[in-house]
Motif scaffolding. Structure first.
Motif, PDB file in Angstrom:
ATOM      1  N   ALA A 103       0.828  -1.206   0.000  1.00 43.94           N
ATOM      2  CA  ALA A 103       0.000   0.000   0.000  1.00 43.94           C
ATOM      3  C   ALA A 103       0.863   1.257   0.000  1.00 43.94           C
ATOM      4  N   MET A 104       1.946   1.231   0.774  1.00 46.08           N
ATOM      5  CA  MET A 104       2.865   2.371   0.806  1.00 46.08           C
ATOM      6  C   MET A 104       3.508   2.570  -0.572  1.00 46.08           C
ATOM      7  N   HIS A 105       3.837   1.471  -1.231  1.00 48.57           N
ATOM      8  CA  HIS A 105       4.442   1.566  -2.567  1.00 48.57           C
ATOM      9  C   HIS A 105       3.474   2.227  -3.551  1.00 48.57           C
ATOM     10  N   LEU A 106       2.185   1.866  -3.486  1.00 48.31           N
ATOM     11  CA  LEU A 106       1.198   2.462  -4.384  1.00 48.31           C
ATOM     12  C   LEU A 106       1.087   3.964  -4.145  1.00 48.31           C
ATOM     13  N   ARG A 107       1.110   4.364  -2.874  1.00 48.36           N
ATOM     14  CA  ARG A 107       1.051   5.800  -2.565  1.00 48.36           C
ATOM     15  C   ARG A 107       2.288   6.523  -3.112  1.00 48.36           C
ATOM     16  N   THR A 108       3.436   5.901  -2.994  1.00 45.21           N
ATOM     17  CA  THR A 108       4.652   6.506  -3.543  1.00 45.21           C
ATOM     18  C   THR A 108       4.560   6.620  -5.056  1.00 45.21           C
ATOM     19  N   GLU A 109       4.026   5.579  -5.687  1.00 45.37           N
ATOM     20  CA  GLU A 109       3.881   5.589  -7.139  1.00 45.37           C
ATOM     21  C   GLU A 109       2.953   6.705  -7.600  1.00 45.37           C
ATOM     22  N   LEU A 110       1.900   6.961  -6.805  1.00 48.87           N
ATOM     23  CA  LEU A 110       0.925   7.988  -7.167  1.00 48.87           C
ATOM     24  C   LEU A 110       1.459   9.405  -6.987  1.00 48.87           C
ATOM     25  N   GLU A 111       2.637   9.543  -6.420  1.00 48.29           N
ATOM     26  CA  GLU A 111       3.246  10.868  -6.385  1.00 48.29           C
ATOM     27  C   GLU A 111       3.622  11.323  -7.788  1.00 48.29           C
ATOM     28  N   GLU A 112       3.872  10.345  -8.674  1.00 46.77           N
ATOM     29  CA  GLU A 112       4.228  10.659 -10.059  1.00 46.77           C
ATOM     30  C   GLU A 112       3.111  10.290 -11.041  1.00 46.77           C
ATOM     31  N   LYS A 113       2.272   9.319 -10.670  1.00 47.65           N
ATOM     32  CA  LYS A 113       1.227   8.831 -11.566  1.00 47.65           C
ATOM     33  C   LYS A 113      -0.131   9.411 -11.176  1.00 47.65           C
ATOM     34  N   LYS A 114      -1.070   9.360 -12.134  1.00 47.88           N
ATOM     35  CA  LYS A 114      -2.449   9.752 -11.842  1.00 47.88           C
ATOM     36  C   LYS A 114      -3.334   8.535 -11.650  1.00 47.88           C
ATOM     37  N   PHE A 115      -2.980   7.424 -12.322  1.00 51.40           N
ATOM     38  CA  PHE A 115      -3.775   6.204 -12.242  1.00 51.40           C
ATOM     39  C   PHE A 115      -2.876   4.999 -11.995  1.00 51.40           C
ATOM     40  N   ASP A 139     -15.523  17.564  -8.224  1.00 49.98           N
ATOM     41  CA  ASP A 139     -16.009  18.934  -8.431  1.00 49.98           C
ATOM     42  C   ASP A 139     -15.564  19.884  -7.328  1.00 49.98           C
ATOM     43  N   GLY A 140     -14.926  19.332  -6.273  1.00 58.31           N
ATOM     44  CA  GLY A 140     -14.454  20.174  -5.184  1.00 58.31           C
ATOM     45  C   GLY A 140     -15.509  20.556  -4.173  1.00 58.31           C
ATOM     46  N   GLU A 169     -17.486  21.046  -0.884  1.00 55.69           N
ATOM     47  CA  GLU A 169     -16.896  21.299   0.437  1.00 55.69           C
ATOM     48  C   GLU A 169     -16.875  20.051   1.310  1.00 55.69           C
ATOM     49  N   ALA A 170     -17.935  19.251   1.245  1.00 54.21           N
ATOM     50  CA  ALA A 170     -18.029  18.067   2.098  1.00 54.21           C
ATOM     51  C   ALA A 170     -16.998  17.007   1.735  1.00 54.21           C
ATOM     52  N   TYR A 171     -16.375  17.117   0.537  1.00 54.19           N
ATOM     53  CA  TYR A 171     -15.437  16.081   0.094  1.00 54.19           C
ATOM     54  C   TYR A 171     -14.081  16.657  -0.325  1.00 54.19           C
ATOM     55  N   GLN A 172     -13.747  17.800   0.215  1.00 49.90           N
ATOM     56  CA  GLN A 172     -12.447  18.386  -0.109  1.00 49.90           C
ATOM     57  C   GLN A 172     -11.287  17.627   0.519  1.00 49.90           C
ATOM     58  N   TRP A 173     -11.583  16.698   1.426  1.00 44.00           N
ATOM     59  CA  TRP A 173     -10.542  15.877   2.044  1.00 44.00           C
ATOM     60  C   TRP A 173     -10.049  14.770   1.115  1.00 44.00           C
ATOM     61  N   VAL A 174     -10.752  14.524   0.005  1.00 48.30           N
ATOM     62  CA  VAL A 174     -10.420  13.399  -0.861  1.00 48.30           C
ATOM     63  C   VAL A 174      -9.181  13.715  -1.700  1.00 48.30           C
ATOM     64  N   LYS A 175      -8.139  12.971  -1.477  1.00 46.93           N
ATOM     65  CA  LYS A 175      -6.911  13.063  -2.262  1.00 46.93           C
ATOM     66  C   LYS A 175      -6.779  11.849  -3.189  1.00 46.93           C
ATOM     67  N   ASP A 200      -9.756  18.283 -14.812  1.00 45.54           N
ATOM     68  CA  ASP A 200      -9.952  19.481 -13.991  1.00 45.54           C
ATOM     69  C   ASP A 200      -9.943  19.177 -12.490  1.00 45.54           C
ATOM     70  N   HIS A 201      -9.229  18.112 -12.081  1.00 45.19           N
ATOM     71  CA  HIS A 201      -9.123  17.791 -10.662  1.00 45.19           C
ATOM     72  C   HIS A 201      -7.765  17.138 -10.424  1.00 45.19           C
ATOM     73  N   SER A 202      -7.360  17.098  -9.167  1.00 43.91           N
ATOM     74  CA  SER A 202      -6.033  16.570  -8.828  1.00 43.91           C
ATOM     75  C   SER A 202      -6.085  15.239  -8.099  1.00 43.91           C
TER      76      SER A 202
END
Length: 376
Positions: free
Chosen positions: A12-24, A167-168, A170-176, A207-209
């Motif tokens: 799981a940590m590896h996937l998070r590291t990979e997503l620093e450079e990848k989008k999917f 869409d950003g 307010e209730a879901y702005q925590w989603v990364k 249009d989202h990160s």
């Protein structure tokens, strides 16, 4: 290229590291590999604190998401069946003010012919369906939808929430991160194509990160997503085959590179069965295109049209390529398949038979006709 990881936490940590450079990140893994546990481990890494104020960063869909919905079948009255939502879950936090019905319906009506309404007073969902009786259309309320329809509804519920996050709201702005694990467990091959295609188009918004992980044991679904997502930006897309080494409890992650995980023989058998039975529907052109794409990539070509036999009067090889392009796009109904026009059926069969003549597969791989299959 493959790497071995000592634990599911390290994976799981590896996937998070990979997503620093990848989008999917796209994962294919057999059932029992630990995909659901991986999705929860990925989520837990992003949690800070243990109380209701704990921060989090992952919106997820998996078997636990489906468990947030349970049926009350009204065993006493046997007439008011409702799907109950677990009101204490933070998954539903703030939904009452977000007009969820109007957000869910556009997704649901792509696939299903029933309707619903949400009762926030008791956190229940009531379903209805219009039924034609003679010349009159009647609405039947409080119906119990099938398991497949229920799963579709929950999936569309999740997509509506994911859209809020993208869409950003307010209730879901925590989603990364969005983590999706096997959303199509009850769907057949045709529907796997439609859901995979729709999901890829949905996630391709620029249009989202938010970063996304999608895992599945469904080979065709994986291939559809692979072909769709790689078109965004290959540098932002990481497809993997995930395996579990039971003897050591380690995990191996193998990068699939420029070739998806091929199961085009299964797809070919499905298309052949439709052709032999005569039950060819409009969505089968999507299956045919998928077969051509997989085969062309397998042979190192970039365009699927190389697998279409060139006609003597069509030196540019454009006619059937355009037909496949046009007829493989559109909306698909899970419960109301649309018959293909006779002219298009003829085109479909010609492209398929020419393909089999061009690439002579073992005829023993072809399934029996419907008549043969049903003969005692």
């Amino acid at each position: 290229m493959s790497i071995t990881l000592a634990s599911i936490n390290e994976l799981a940590m590896h996937l998070r590291t990979e997503l620093e450079e990848k989008k999917f990140v796209l994962l294919y893994a057999y059932n029992g590999t630990g995909k659901t546990r991986l999705s929860m481990e990925f989520r837990d890494i992003g949690k800070q604190g243990d109380d209701d104020e704990a921060t989090r960063d992952t919106l997820y869909f998996n078997a636990f998401t489906e468990d947030l919905f349970t049926w009350d079948n009204d065993l006493e009255g046997d007439c008011a069946r409702v799907l109950k939502m677990n009101a204490v879950s933070r998954f539903f936090a703030g939904l009452e003010a977000l007009e969820m019905e109007t957000r869910i319906r556009p997704f649901l009506h792509r696939y299903a012919d029933f309707d619903f309404r949400i009762e926030y007073s008791d956190w229940s969902i009531r379903f209805s369906r219009d039924v034609k009786v003679g010349e009159i259309t009647e609405t039947i309320d409080n119906i119990k939808v099938s398991r497949g329809e229920e799963n579709l509804f929950i999936w569309c519920f999740f997509l509506a929430i994911a859209q809020l996050a993208m869409d950003g709201a307010e209730a879901y702005q925590w989603v990364k991160y969005i983590y999706i694990d096997d959303p199509i467990t009850s769907l057949d091959e045709h529907n796997a194509i439609a859901v995979g295609n729709h999901l890829a188009q949905f996630m391709r918004r620029k249009d989202h990160s938010i970063k996304t992980v999608i895992s599945s044991h469904h080979a065709l679904f994986f291939n559809v997503l692979w072909n769709e997502l790689r078109e965004i930006d290959r540098k932002k897309f990481a497809p993997h085959f995930l395996s579990h080494i039971r003897k050591t409890d380690q995990y191996q992650l193998s990068y699939t590179g420029d070739t998806p995980f091929f199961h085009h023989l299964t797809l070919l058998q499905e298309i052949w069965r439709a052709k032999e039975s005569g039950q060819i529907y409009t969505h089968h052109f999507n299956s045919l295109r998928s077969l051509l794409e997989k085969s062309s990539i397998f042979h190192g070509h970039k365009k699927f049209t190389v697998c279409i036999k060139q006609q003597d009067d069509d030196t540019d090889d454009t006619l059937y390529g355009r037909l496949v392009n046009i007829l493989s796009h559109g909306n698909y109904s899970f419960y109301d398949p649309v018959d293909m026009l006779p002219e298009n059926k003829a085109h479909f069969e010609k492209i398929l038979l020419d393909f089999l003549d061009f690439y002579p597969f073992n005829p023993e791989l072809m399934p029996a006709t419907l008549e043969q299959e049903t003969t005692p």
